[in-house]
Scaffold this motif. Structure first.
Motif, PDB file in Angstrom:
ATOM      1  N   ALA A  14      -5.222   3.969 -11.774  1.00  0.00           N
ATOM      2  CA  ALA A  14      -4.323   5.399 -11.485  1.00  0.00           C
ATOM      3  C   ALA A  14      -2.793   4.783 -11.978  1.00  0.00           C
ATOM      4  N   GLU A  15      -1.914   5.587 -11.924  1.00  0.00           N
ATOM      5  CA  GLU A  15      -0.733   5.343 -12.641  1.00  0.00           C
ATOM      6  C   GLU A  15       0.205   6.495 -11.994  1.00  0.00           C
ATOM      7  N   THR A  16       1.351   5.814 -11.574  1.00  0.00           N
ATOM      8  CA  THR A  16       2.570   6.589 -11.200  1.00  0.00           C
ATOM      9  C   THR A  16       3.823   6.302 -12.116  1.00  0.00           C
ATOM     10  N   ASP A  17       4.733   6.826 -11.872  1.00  0.00           N
ATOM     11  CA  ASP A  17       5.789   6.648 -12.514  1.00  0.00           C
ATOM     12  C   ASP A  17       6.357   5.278 -12.784  1.00  0.00           C
ATOM     13  N   ASP A  18       6.096   4.679 -11.589  1.00  0.00           N
ATOM     14  CA  ASP A  18       6.603   3.238 -11.421  1.00  0.00           C
ATOM     15  C   ASP A  18       5.501   2.190 -11.214  1.00  0.00           C
ATOM     16  N   TRP A  19       4.348   2.552 -10.953  1.00  0.00           N
ATOM     17  CA  TRP A  19       3.432   1.713 -10.871  1.00  0.00           C
ATOM     18  C   TRP A  19       1.836   1.831 -11.384  1.00  0.00           C
ATOM     19  N   LEU A  20       1.356   0.811 -11.732  1.00  0.00           N
ATOM     20  CA  LEU A  20      -0.139   1.015 -12.492  1.00  0.00           C
ATOM     21  C   LEU A  20      -1.205   0.250 -11.207  1.00  0.00           C
ATOM     22  N   ILE A  35      -1.714  -3.801  -8.067  1.00  0.00           N
ATOM     23  CA  ILE A  35      -0.815  -2.834  -8.027  1.00  0.00           C
ATOM     24  C   ILE A  35       0.343  -3.243  -8.664  1.00  0.00           C
ATOM     25  N   SER A  36       0.744  -3.062  -9.778  1.00  0.00           N
ATOM     26  CA  SER A  36       1.942  -3.665 -10.631  1.00  0.00           C
ATOM     27  C   SER A  36       3.168  -2.790 -11.083  1.00  0.00           C
ATOM     28  N   SER A  37       4.018  -3.437 -10.766  1.00  0.00           N
ATOM     29  CA  SER A  37       5.587  -2.711 -11.194  1.00  0.00           C
ATOM     30  C   SER A  37       5.524  -2.357 -12.779  1.00  0.00           C
ATOM     31  N   ASN A  42      10.605  -9.617 -10.378  1.00  0.00           N
ATOM     32  CA  ASN A  42       9.986 -10.088  -9.372  1.00  0.00           C
ATOM     33  C   ASN A  42      10.400 -10.090  -8.044  1.00  0.00           C
ATOM     34  N   ASP A  43      11.320  -9.121  -7.820  1.00  0.00           N
ATOM     35  CA  ASP A  43      12.147  -8.971  -6.508  1.00  0.00           C
ATOM     36  C   ASP A  43      12.290  -7.405  -6.185  1.00  0.00           C
ATOM     37  N   LEU A  44      11.330  -7.184  -4.876  1.00  0.00           N
ATOM     38  CA  LEU A  44      11.480  -5.797  -4.430  1.00  0.00           C
ATOM     39  C   LEU A  44      12.798  -5.349  -4.462  1.00  0.00           C
ATOM     40  N   ALA A  45      13.953  -6.152  -4.161  1.00  0.00           N
ATOM     41  CA  ALA A  45      15.159  -5.454  -3.920  1.00  0.00           C
ATOM     42  C   ALA A  45      15.730  -5.032  -5.345  1.00  0.00           C
ATOM     43  N   GLU A  46      15.285  -5.523  -6.389  1.00  0.00           N
ATOM     44  CA  GLU A  46      15.463  -4.906  -7.614  1.00  0.00           C
ATOM     45  C   GLU A  46      14.721  -3.481  -8.047  1.00  0.00           C
ATOM     46  N   LEU A  47      14.021  -3.130  -7.255  1.00  0.00           N
ATOM     47  CA  LEU A  47      13.293  -1.767  -7.546  1.00  0.00           C
ATOM     48  C   LEU A  47      14.089  -0.791  -7.189  1.00  0.00           C
ATOM     49  N   SER A  48      13.867   0.537  -7.869  1.00  0.00           N
ATOM     50  CA  SER A  48      14.387   1.803  -7.519  1.00  0.00           C
ATOM     51  C   SER A  48      14.166   2.301  -5.894  1.00  0.00           C
ATOM     52  N   ALA A  49      14.850   2.945  -5.612  1.00  0.00           N
ATOM     53  CA  ALA A  49      14.539   3.798  -4.236  1.00  0.00           C
ATOM     54  C   ALA A  49      13.278   4.570  -4.265  1.00  0.00           C
ATOM     55  N   GLY A  50      13.098   5.159  -5.632  1.00  0.00           N
ATOM     56  CA  GLY A  50      11.727   5.928  -5.708  1.00  0.00           C
ATOM     57  C   GLY A  50      10.457   4.925  -6.198  1.00  0.00           C
ATOM     58  N   ALA A  51      10.685   3.714  -6.563  1.00  0.00           N
ATOM     59  CA  ALA A  51       9.556   2.855  -6.938  1.00  0.00           C
ATOM     60  C   ALA A  51       9.054   2.431  -5.512  1.00  0.00           C
ATOM     61  N   ALA A  53       9.620   4.188  -2.591  1.00  0.00           N
ATOM     62  CA  ALA A  53       8.875   5.294  -1.904  1.00  0.00           C
ATOM     63  C   ALA A  53       7.549   5.415  -2.274  1.00  0.00           C
ATOM     64  N   GLU A  54       7.231   5.040  -3.793  1.00  0.00           N
ATOM     65  CA  GLU A  54       5.975   5.254  -4.239  1.00  0.00           C
ATOM     66  C   GLU A  54       4.807   3.984  -3.689  1.00  0.00           C
ATOM     67  N   LEU A  55       5.495   2.956  -3.277  1.00  0.00           N
ATOM     68  CA  LEU A  55       4.498   1.730  -3.130  1.00  0.00           C
ATOM     69  C   LEU A  55       3.802   1.914  -1.774  1.00  0.00           C
ATOM     70  N   GLY A  56       4.551   2.312  -0.780  1.00  0.00           N
ATOM     71  CA  GLY A  56       3.680   2.423   0.455  1.00  0.00           C
ATOM     72  C   GLY A  56       2.328   3.386   0.557  1.00  0.00           C
TER      73      GLY A  56
END
Length: 166
Positions: A14-20, A35-37, A42-51, A53-56
């Motif tokens: 599966a794939e989303t805009d921000d994850w594979l 589940i890969s960005s 390599n830092d969660l803090a550098e991901l967008s709010a959208g990414a 929000a998709e992770l959970g």
């Protein structure tokens, strides 16, 4: 080209805009997911709010698919980050009853009991089971026999179910 771009199509689920989401390439354990960005960090803090929000929901859907669709008794999530060149990613490890039985029947792993200072809350823990899965199903050239559907059958099943779980 990033390393996630080189993941063969046959392992992609599966794939989303921000994850594979893909099956771990070198794992003989059916349902061991990654589940890969898509953003190289390599830092969660550098991901967008959208990414973020998709992770959970991706983690939750993966767990639900492995438990309800494949009968995993437990699902472990881990983020380790030792391999250079990969973006932040999460290991999603299904634990089936037959995997735990293999662990208990393998005398080599009884040595782990020597590291405990007393009785634990459970007979084993996630670290020991993760070690077992990595050594036996990911690193051995001749992994133990599996019970149930094969890796390729599980990939197809997950492609058809992971997004249908609310």
């Amino acid at each position: 080209m990033s390393k996630i771009d080189s993941i063969p199509e046959r392992f992609r689920i599966a794939e989303t805009d921000d994850w594979l989401v893909n099956h771990r390439i070198n794992s003989a354990l059916p349902g061991y997911l990654m589940i890969s960005s898509k953003i190289f960090t390599n830092d969660l803090a550098e991901l967008s709010a959208g990414a973020l929000a998709e992770l959970g929901p991706l983690l939750a859907k993966s767990q639900a698919a492995l438990k309800s669709g494949l009968g995993a008794e437990r699902v472990y999530f881990g983020r380790y980050g030792h391999t250079p060149g990969y973006p932040i990613h999460f290991h999603v490890i299904p634990l089936y009853g037959w995997v735990e039985e293999l662990f208990w029947n393998d005398a080599r792993y009884r040595i782990l009991e020597a590291f405990a200072d007393g009785p634990g809350e459970t007979a084993t823990d996630g670290a020991e089971m993760t070690l077992f899965v990595w050594r036996e199903f990911c690193e051995r050239p001749d992994p133990p026999p599996i019970q149930g559907p094969s890796v390729s059958e599980v990939i197809e099943l997950l492609r058809n179910t992971i997004w249908r779980i609310a």
